[in-house]
Design a protein around this motif. Structure first.
Motif, PDB file in Angstrom:
ATOM      1  N   ALA A   1     -37.938  -1.913  18.438  1.00 30.85           N
ATOM      2  CA  ALA A   1     -36.868  -0.942  18.207  1.00 30.85           C
ATOM      3  C   ALA A   1     -36.327  -1.059  16.782  1.00 30.85           C
ATOM      4  O   ALA A   1     -36.113  -2.151  16.273  1.00 30.85           O
ATOM      5  CB  ALA A   1     -35.737  -1.146  19.208  1.00 30.85           C
ATOM      6  N   GLY A   2     -36.093   0.087  16.174  1.00 31.87           N
ATOM      7  CA  GLY A   2     -35.487   0.116  14.851  1.00 31.87           C
ATOM      8  C   GLY A   2     -33.989   0.334  14.911  1.00 31.87           C
ATOM      9  O   GLY A   2     -33.273   0.182  13.917  1.00 31.87           O
ATOM     10  N   PHE A   3     -33.501   0.702  16.106  1.00 36.63           N
ATOM     11  CA  PHE A   3     -32.077   0.964  16.307  1.00 36.63           C
ATOM     12  C   PHE A   3     -31.771   0.686  17.767  1.00 36.63           C
ATOM     13  O   PHE A   3     -32.559   1.030  18.652  1.00 36.63           O
ATOM     14  CB  PHE A   3     -31.761   2.429  15.962  1.00 36.63           C
ATOM     15  CG  PHE A   3     -30.356   2.872  16.289  1.00 36.63           C
ATOM     16  CD1 PHE A   3     -29.268   2.305  15.653  1.00 36.63           C
ATOM     17  CD2 PHE A   3     -30.131   3.877  17.227  1.00 36.63           C
ATOM     18  CE1 PHE A   3     -27.973   2.714  15.950  1.00 36.63           C
ATOM     19  CE2 PHE A   3     -28.846   4.297  17.522  1.00 36.63           C
ATOM     20  CZ  PHE A   3     -27.759   3.717  16.878  1.00 36.63           C
ATOM     21  N   VAL A   4     -30.645   0.030  18.007  1.00 33.46           N
ATOM     22  CA  VAL A   4     -30.234  -0.299  19.371  1.00 33.46           C
ATOM     23  C   VAL A   4     -28.788   0.132  19.558  1.00 33.46           C
ATOM     24  O   VAL A   4     -27.944  -0.085  18.682  1.00 33.46           O
ATOM     25  CB  VAL A   4     -30.376  -1.813  19.653  1.00 33.46           C
ATOM     26  CG1 VAL A   4     -29.784  -2.171  21.015  1.00 33.46           C
ATOM     27  CG2 VAL A   4     -31.836  -2.249  19.570  1.00 33.46           C
ATOM     28  N   GLN A   5     -28.513   0.751  20.697  1.00 39.00           N
ATOM     29  CA  GLN A   5     -27.142   1.132  21.026  1.00 39.00           C
ATOM     30  C   GLN A   5     -26.767   0.461  22.344  1.00 39.00           C
ATOM     31  O   GLN A   5     -27.517   0.528  23.320  1.00 39.00           O
ATOM     32  CB  GLN A   5     -27.004   2.645  21.161  1.00 39.00           C
ATOM     33  CG  GLN A   5     -25.572   3.113  21.317  1.00 39.00           C
ATOM     34  CD  GLN A   5     -25.467   4.625  21.268  1.00 39.00           C
ATOM     35  OE1 GLN A   5     -25.887   5.306  22.188  1.00 39.00           O
ATOM     36  NE2 GLN A   5     -24.906   5.146  20.183  1.00 39.00           N
TER      37      GLN A   5
END
Length: 196
Positions: A102-106
């Motif tokens: 993942a390049g972005f995690v929320q």
């Protein structure tokens, strides 16, 4: 699966990352049932660690290790105040679950009185893969007091922001809005991972 979520304020993301990677390389191999961790610091200085174990017993055994105690002391020294721990024995994975790619995690945190609807929504992914191809997968972790942490793994932030503009299907919109009312969203722009 069992997930422990650690939260604290910190302005020392680089040092936290280096510490987590050192632990993975030196002491992580001895952690029984350790499946991996997702970490990051938001723009507001909120540090989150979502640490996955195969079971609660394995997580508690790991907490009792001297190496873990030494690591926790070093980690606490990088925090602005004592960290908060959330032990979540009710865990649901969806799509591909967590991903080190993942390049972005929320992370979405809130509270539910009845976890059944949010768990059903997490597992009923239907056409989600086609509608939101930037979502790799996620985990939903719920503690005994109803606090939940939904961790969503995206390929990249730009695609995630575009995907947010897509309206959810009408049949789940009301339930989704109800469950997310009062929830807090933590954006981890530069997440790091410590898989064994």
């Amino acid at each position: 699966m069992f997930i422990q979520v650690i939260q604290a304020k910190s302005s020392r993301a680089d040092e936290l990352r280096a510490l987590a990677e050192t632990w993975r390389d030196q002491d992580g191999a001895g952690a029984v049932g350790y499946l991996g961790g997702t970490y990051g610091v938001t723009d507001d200085g909120d540090f989150l660690a979502i640490v996955r174990f195969s079971s609660r017993d394995d997580a508690m055994a790991n907490s009792a290790r001297p190496e873990t105690g030494a690591f926790a002391e070093k980690m606490a020294a990088l925090m602005e105040g004592p960290p908060t721990f959330h032990d979540c024995g009710d865990v649901t994975t969806w799509l591909d679950g967590g991903s080190d790619d993942a390049g972005f995690v929320q992370v979405i945190s809130g509270r539910v009185d009845d976890p059944a609807p949010i768990k059903a929504m997490a597992t009923d992914t239907g056409d989600l893969r086609a509608m939101r191809p930037e979502i790799i997968g996620g985990t939903l972790a719920i503690s005994d007091d109803g606090t939940f942490f939904q961790t969503v793994y995206f390929t990249d932030e730009e695609s995630a922001r575009k995907g947010e503009q897509i309206e959810p299907p009408e049949e789940i919109r009301a339930d989704l809005e109800s469950m997310m009312a009062g929830a807090t969203f933590y954006d981890l722009h530069d997440p790091w991972f410590t898989s064994p």
